[in-house]
Design a protein around this motif. Structure first.
Motif, PDB file in Angstrom:
ATOM      1  N   GLY A  61       0.862  -1.584   0.020  1.00 19.27           N
ATOM      2  CA  GLY A  61      -0.590  -0.489   0.582  1.00 19.27           C
ATOM      3  C   GLY A  61       1.046   1.358  -0.083  1.00 19.27           C
ATOM      4  O   GLY A  61       1.928   0.643   0.230  1.00 19.27           O
ATOM      5  N   SER A  62      -0.068   2.351  -0.309  1.00 21.56           N
ATOM      6  CA  SER A  62       1.212   3.893  -0.142  1.00 21.56           C
ATOM      7  C   SER A  62       0.687   4.444   1.239  1.00 21.56           C
ATOM      8  O   SER A  62       1.086   5.444   1.369  1.00 21.56           O
ATOM      9  CB  SER A  62       0.310   4.427  -1.441  1.00 21.56           C
ATOM     10  OG  SER A  62      -1.024   4.463  -1.283  1.00 21.56           O
ATOM     11  N   SER A  63      -0.218   4.183   1.565  1.00 26.30           N
ATOM     12  CA  SER A  63      -0.659   5.336   2.954  1.00 26.30           C
ATOM     13  C   SER A  63      -0.787   3.983   4.641  1.00 26.30           C
ATOM     14  O   SER A  63      -1.475   3.657   3.794  1.00 26.30           O
ATOM     15  CB  SER A  63      -2.190   5.884   2.552  1.00 26.30           C
ATOM     16  OG  SER A  63      -2.774   6.848   4.037  1.00 26.30           O
ATOM     17  N   ALA A  64      -0.301   4.558   5.215  1.00 24.41           N
ATOM     18  CA  ALA A  64      -0.378   4.419   6.838  1.00 24.41           C
ATOM     19  C   ALA A  64      -0.385   5.663   8.310  1.00 24.41           C
ATOM     20  O   ALA A  64       0.558   5.943   7.715  1.00 24.41           O
ATOM     21  CB  ALA A  64       0.763   2.736   6.673  1.00 24.41           C
ATOM     22  N   ARG A  95      15.708   2.251  13.796  1.00 21.39           N
ATOM     23  CA  ARG A  95      15.515   1.980  12.545  1.00 21.39           C
ATOM     24  C   ARG A  95      14.219   1.017  12.098  1.00 21.39           C
ATOM     25  O   ARG A  95      13.932   1.627  10.979  1.00 21.39           O
ATOM     26  CB  ARG A  95      16.227   0.299  12.730  1.00 21.39           C
ATOM     27  CG  ARG A  95      17.678   0.850  12.588  1.00 21.39           C
ATOM     28  CD  ARG A  95      18.972  -0.376  12.131  1.00 21.39           C
ATOM     29  NE  ARG A  95      18.531  -1.508  13.438  1.00 21.39           N
ATOM     30  CZ  ARG A  95      17.838  -2.347  12.810  1.00 21.39           C
ATOM     31  NH1 ARG A  95      17.651  -3.115  12.388  1.00 21.39           N
ATOM     32  NH2 ARG A  95      18.184  -3.709  14.011  1.00 21.39           N
ATOM     33  N   LEU A  96      13.111   0.973  13.124  1.00 21.33           N
ATOM     34  CA  LEU A  96      11.891   1.120  13.141  1.00 21.33           C
ATOM     35  C   LEU A  96      10.864   1.615  12.565  1.00 21.33           C
ATOM     36  O   LEU A  96      10.121   1.126  11.282  1.00 21.33           O
ATOM     37  CB  LEU A  96      11.401  -0.053  14.169  1.00 21.33           C
ATOM     38  CG  LEU A  96      10.074  -1.035  14.090  1.00 21.33           C
ATOM     39  CD1 LEU A  96       9.667  -1.960  15.047  1.00 21.33           C
ATOM     40  CD2 LEU A  96       8.911  -0.245  13.809  1.00 21.33           C
ATOM     41  N   ARG A  97      10.852   2.751  13.228  1.00 16.08           N
ATOM     42  CA  ARG A  97      10.231   4.239  11.854  1.00 16.08           C
ATOM     43  C   ARG A  97      10.474   4.407  11.072  1.00 16.08           C
ATOM     44  O   ARG A  97      10.092   4.589   9.803  1.00 16.08           O
ATOM     45  CB  ARG A  97      10.675   5.201  13.245  1.00 16.08           C
ATOM     46  CG  ARG A  97       9.852   4.950  14.530  1.00 16.08           C
ATOM     47  CD  ARG A  97      10.321   6.323  16.064  1.00 16.08           C
ATOM     48  NE  ARG A  97       9.751   6.740  15.209  1.00 16.08           N
ATOM     49  CZ  ARG A  97       9.834   8.514  16.071  1.00 16.08           C
ATOM     50  NH1 ARG A  97      11.236   8.917  16.533  1.00 16.08           N
ATOM     51  NH2 ARG A  97       9.444   9.320  15.159  1.00 16.08           N
ATOM     52  N   GLN A  98      11.685   4.061  10.818  1.00 18.31           N
ATOM     53  CA  GLN A  98      12.705   4.477   9.619  1.00 18.31           C
ATOM     54  C   GLN A  98      11.780   3.533   8.546  1.00 18.31           C
ATOM     55  O   GLN A  98      11.909   3.942   7.083  1.00 18.31           O
ATOM     56  CB  GLN A  98      14.372   4.476   9.484  1.00 18.31           C
ATOM     57  CG  GLN A  98      14.706   4.733   7.749  1.00 18.31           C
ATOM     58  CD  GLN A  98      14.614   6.433   8.036  1.00 18.31           C
ATOM     59  OE1 GLN A  98      14.052   7.465   8.361  1.00 18.31           O
ATOM     60  NE2 GLN A  98      13.858   6.878   6.443  1.00 18.31           N
ATOM     61  N   GLN A  99      12.441   1.917   8.395  1.00 17.32           N
ATOM     62  CA  GLN A  99      11.504   1.569   7.728  1.00 17.32           C
ATOM     63  C   GLN A  99      10.057   1.580   7.045  1.00 17.32           C
ATOM     64  O   GLN A  99       9.441   1.695   6.539  1.00 17.32           O
ATOM     65  CB  GLN A  99      11.979  -0.023   8.578  1.00 17.32           C
ATOM     66  CG  GLN A  99      11.351  -0.945   7.388  1.00 17.32           C
ATOM     67  CD  GLN A  99      11.972  -1.671   6.193  1.00 17.32           C
ATOM     68  OE1 GLN A  99      12.727  -1.815   6.023  1.00 17.32           O
ATOM     69  NE2 GLN A  99      11.170  -1.559   5.287  1.00 17.32           N
ATOM     70  N   LEU A 100       9.136   1.818   8.511  1.00 19.35           N
ATOM     71  CA  LEU A 100       7.760   2.677   7.965  1.00 19.35           C
ATOM     72  C   LEU A 100       7.658   3.608   6.929  1.00 19.35           C
ATOM     73  O   LEU A 100       7.076   3.533   6.090  1.00 19.35           O
ATOM     74  CB  LEU A 100       7.318   2.744   9.114  1.00 19.35           C
ATOM     75  CG  LEU A 100       6.808   1.709  10.033  1.00 19.35           C
ATOM     76  CD1 LEU A 100       6.332   1.761  11.748  1.00 19.35           C
ATOM     77  CD2 LEU A 100       6.118   0.138   9.517  1.00 19.35           C
ATOM     78  N   SER A 135      10.777   4.542   5.021  1.00 22.65           N
ATOM     79  CA  SER A 135      10.404   4.328   3.815  1.00 22.65           C
ATOM     80  C   SER A 135       9.630   3.652   2.979  1.00 22.65           C
ATOM     81  O   SER A 135       9.502   3.372   1.473  1.00 22.65           O
ATOM     82  CB  SER A 135      11.855   3.413   3.321  1.00 22.65           C
ATOM     83  OG  SER A 135      12.160   2.641   4.247  1.00 22.65           O
ATOM     84  N   SER A 136       8.945   3.059   3.421  1.00 23.27           N
ATOM     85  CA  SER A 136       8.074   2.281   2.763  1.00 23.27           C
ATOM     86  C   SER A 136       6.942   2.631   2.196  1.00 23.27           C
ATOM     87  O   SER A 136       6.026   2.097   1.162  1.00 23.27           O
ATOM     88  CB  SER A 136       7.367   0.520   3.165  1.00 23.27           C
ATOM     89  OG  SER A 136       9.012  -0.341   4.114  1.00 23.27           O
ATOM     90  N   TYR A 137       6.383   3.619   3.400  1.00 22.36           N
ATOM     91  CA  TYR A 137       4.607   4.396   3.070  1.00 22.36           C
ATOM     92  C   TYR A 137       5.229   6.277   2.635  1.00 22.36           C
ATOM     93  O   TYR A 137       5.516   6.646   3.401  1.00 22.36           O
ATOM     94  CB  TYR A 137       3.960   4.206   4.071  1.00 22.36           C
ATOM     95  CG  TYR A 137       3.234   2.928   4.532  1.00 22.36           C
ATOM     96  CD1 TYR A 137       1.993   2.468   3.788  1.00 22.36           C
ATOM     97  CD2 TYR A 137       3.924   2.216   5.645  1.00 22.36           C
ATOM     98  CE1 TYR A 137       2.567   1.008   3.768  1.00 22.36           C
ATOM     99  CE2 TYR A 137       3.340   0.994   5.724  1.00 22.36           C
ATOM    100  CZ  TYR A 137       2.554   0.233   5.361  1.00 22.36           C
ATOM    101  OH  TYR A 137       1.908  -1.050   4.879  1.00 22.36           O
ATOM    102  N   GLN A 138       5.565   6.068   1.415  1.00 23.48           N
ATOM    103  CA  GLN A 138       5.163   7.422   0.833  1.00 23.48           C
ATOM    104  C   GLN A 138       4.328   8.772   1.638  1.00 23.48           C
ATOM    105  O   GLN A 138       4.393   9.427   1.769  1.00 23.48           O
ATOM    106  CB  GLN A 138       4.472   7.278  -0.515  1.00 23.48           C
ATOM    107  CG  GLN A 138       5.391   6.677  -1.852  1.00 23.48           C
ATOM    108  CD  GLN A 138       5.043   6.843  -2.904  1.00 23.48           C
ATOM    109  OE1 GLN A 138       3.961   6.753  -3.339  1.00 23.48           O
ATOM    110  NE2 GLN A 138       5.894   5.787  -4.669  1.00 23.48           N
TER     111      GLN A 138
END
Length: 259
Positions: A174-177, A199-204, A206-209
């Motif tokens: 998906g694109s939004s979270a 790292r966990l926050r950065q992963q999220l 970078s994954s959701y525009q």
């Protein structure tokens, strides 16, 4: 509600005096049931239609649990809905919700499990043990009566469910979270590692525009968004009511902005 071969234990909550604009389908953490989340789901249902369900082998849902099976069943549940749909979940529920490929308006990920790289030392050790020993062999010698009474795990073999989850690698689709990650999470492991938290926050991010990071709202809270370590359930039970309301409001504001 029937999804697959057997009925899935579900509950539907709706606003009393008006038709809801959208639906939030909520997925629980592993070894919990939707009853453990009523302090969140109840207030959310004042504005939105809430569908909450129990995984296979949890609560009144029969058969064996598997993360991939849960993803497929949630995709089927999404397809059965009319109108805008959001997915929300805590820990395991966030992993399942983030992996669903169905077209939804957005996702709410609370203390999300994003794979074994984001775990504290003890869960990692148990997972390694599970790889060395047959899971059925371990379950044969463990009495889960207390867990069954607390969490409603029907099959009485929760280690099978937990290790199958730890072997599962969620995919952030998906694109939004919107997400909430606590720096005091004793399960995911951010309590012991600031680097893991970042790292966990950065992963999220970078994954959701179109991502919204609301982690500040849960700063200082545990994995189940309670104030005290070891207070696992119910979810939000040991959280100040005003802070609990801010968490509810943030979820509703995110959903309203996407409808």
């Amino acid at each position: 509600m029937r999804i697959g071969d057997q009925p899935l234990d579900t509950i539907i909550l709706e606003p009393k005096n008006r038709a809801p604009k959208y639906t939030i389908i909520w997925s629980n953490g592993i070894c919990t049931t939707y009853k453990d989340y009523m302090l969140l789901l109840g207030p959310l249902s004042e504005e939105a239609r809430i569908i909450a369900y129990n995984y296979r082998s949890h609560g009144g849902s029969k058969e064996r649990f598997s993360p991939r099976g849960a993803v497929k069943e949630l995709e089927g549940l999404v397809e059965d809905q009319d109108g805008p749909v959001f997915l929300g979940g805590h820990c395991t529920g966030a992993a399942i919700s983030s992996s669903v490929k169905s077209d939804v308006q957005g996702r709410v990920l609370v203390c999300p499990y994003l794979g074994s790289d984001y775990l504290s030392t003890l869960p990692k050790a148990i997972m390694r043990l599970g790889r060395l020993l047959p899971i059925c062999y371990m379950d044969r010698f463990i009495d889960y009566t207390g867990l069954v009474k607390c969490f409603g795990v029907e099959n009485r073999k929760p280690i099978q469910d937990v290790i199958s989850l730890w072997r599962f690698q969620p995919s952030l689709t998906g694109s939004s979270a919107m997400w909430m990650v606590s720096p005091n999470d004793e399960i995911i492991g951010t309590l012991y590692s600031k680097d893991l938290y970042m790292r966990l926050r950065q992963q999220l991010k970078s994954s959701y525009q179109n991502g919204v990071d609301k982690s500040r709202l849960v700063k200082g809270l545990t994995h189940s968004l309670n104030r005290f370590p070891g207070h696992l359930l119910p979810f939000l039970a040991a959280c100040h009511p005003k802070r609990r309301q801010k968490i509810v409001d943030a979820i509703l504001e995110y959903c309203e902005s996407r409808v």
